[in-house]
Design an enzyme around this catalytic site. Structure first.
Site, short mmCIF file in Angstrom:
data_model
loop_
_atom_site.label_atom_id
_atom_site.label_comp_id
_atom_site.label_asym_id
_atom_site.label_seq_id
_atom_site.Cartn_x
_atom_site.Cartn_y
_atom_site.Cartn_z
N CYS A 64 1.09 -0.99 0.42
CA CYS A 64 0.14 0.07 0.18
C CYS A 64 0.64 1.40 -0.28
O CYS A 64 0.81 2.16 -0.43
CB CYS A 64 -1.28 -0.01 1.01
SG CYS A 64 -1.73 -1.36 0.96
N ASP A 65 2.14 0.92 0.66
CA ASP A 65 2.62 2.43 0.94
C ASP A 65 3.11 2.53 -0.95
O ASP A 65 3.29 3.62 -0.72
CB ASP A 65 4.06 2.01 1.84
CG ASP A 65 5.23 2.84 1.46
OD1 ASP A 65 4.47 4.14 1.82
OD2 ASP A 65 5.64 2.87 1.68
#
Length: 170
Positions: A64-65
């Site tokens: 997600c980062d």
């Protein structure tokens, strides 16, 4: 409530997605989410722009980062485009993440309260009460031009296809 099983896997386990599956050509439904300042925001707030919705399960995970950083750096270079990253993370966590990682070109939004976005776009993983990973591109006339429900949560979306869809909208 529509349910779809087997579209997405979390590890080796298929999960059930709740809500209507969005398809290319659909009119994008409006939704309400929460900003990092605890205000309400909706899709309509960005009317007239091309919208990229980057959907992530949790901003505090490595994939997600990477996804958020890619959209912040690469996709944000296109004029007339707004990038909305939506998760069920609390607004406080999203604000902390953006500040710590210099995320300034993406609007991070929380769907934690009502799952309004997740249910209207079919991204809610019933078993986990998280959103599945994906990308949606919506043109200036509110027509969905690209959708990807990433089949394996640990995988990144197809950035190039999403960007190609954006360029077709210009």
């Amino acid at each position: 409530m529509q349910k779809r099983t087997g579209v997405v896997k979390f590890g080796d386990t298929p999960v059930t997605l709740l809500g209507k599956e969005i398809k290319v050509g659909d009119i994008a439904p409006d939704f309400t989410v929460t900003t990092t300042d605890l205000a309400s925001a909706s899709l309509a707030d960005y009317k007239g722009l091309i919208r990229i919705i980057s959907v992530v399960p949790s901003i505090d995970t490595s994939v997600c980062d990477m996804q958020t950083r890619w959209f912040n750096q690469d996709a944000s270079q296109v004029d007339g485009v707004v990038i909305l990253t939506i998760s069920v993370d609390l607004p406080f966590a999203l604000k902390r993440y953006c500040g710590a990682n210099e995320i300034t070109n993406v609007k991070t939004l929380s769907d934690h309260k009502d799952l309004d976005f997740g249910l209207k776009y079919g991204f809610v993983m019933e078993e986990l009460r998280l959103l599945a990973r994906g990308v949606i591109v919506i043109d200036r006339q509110d027509i969905v031009r690209y959708v990807q429900y990433v089949p394996q949560i640990k995988d990144q979306p197809d950035y190039e296809k999403a960007l190609a869809a954006v360029k077709e909208c210009l």
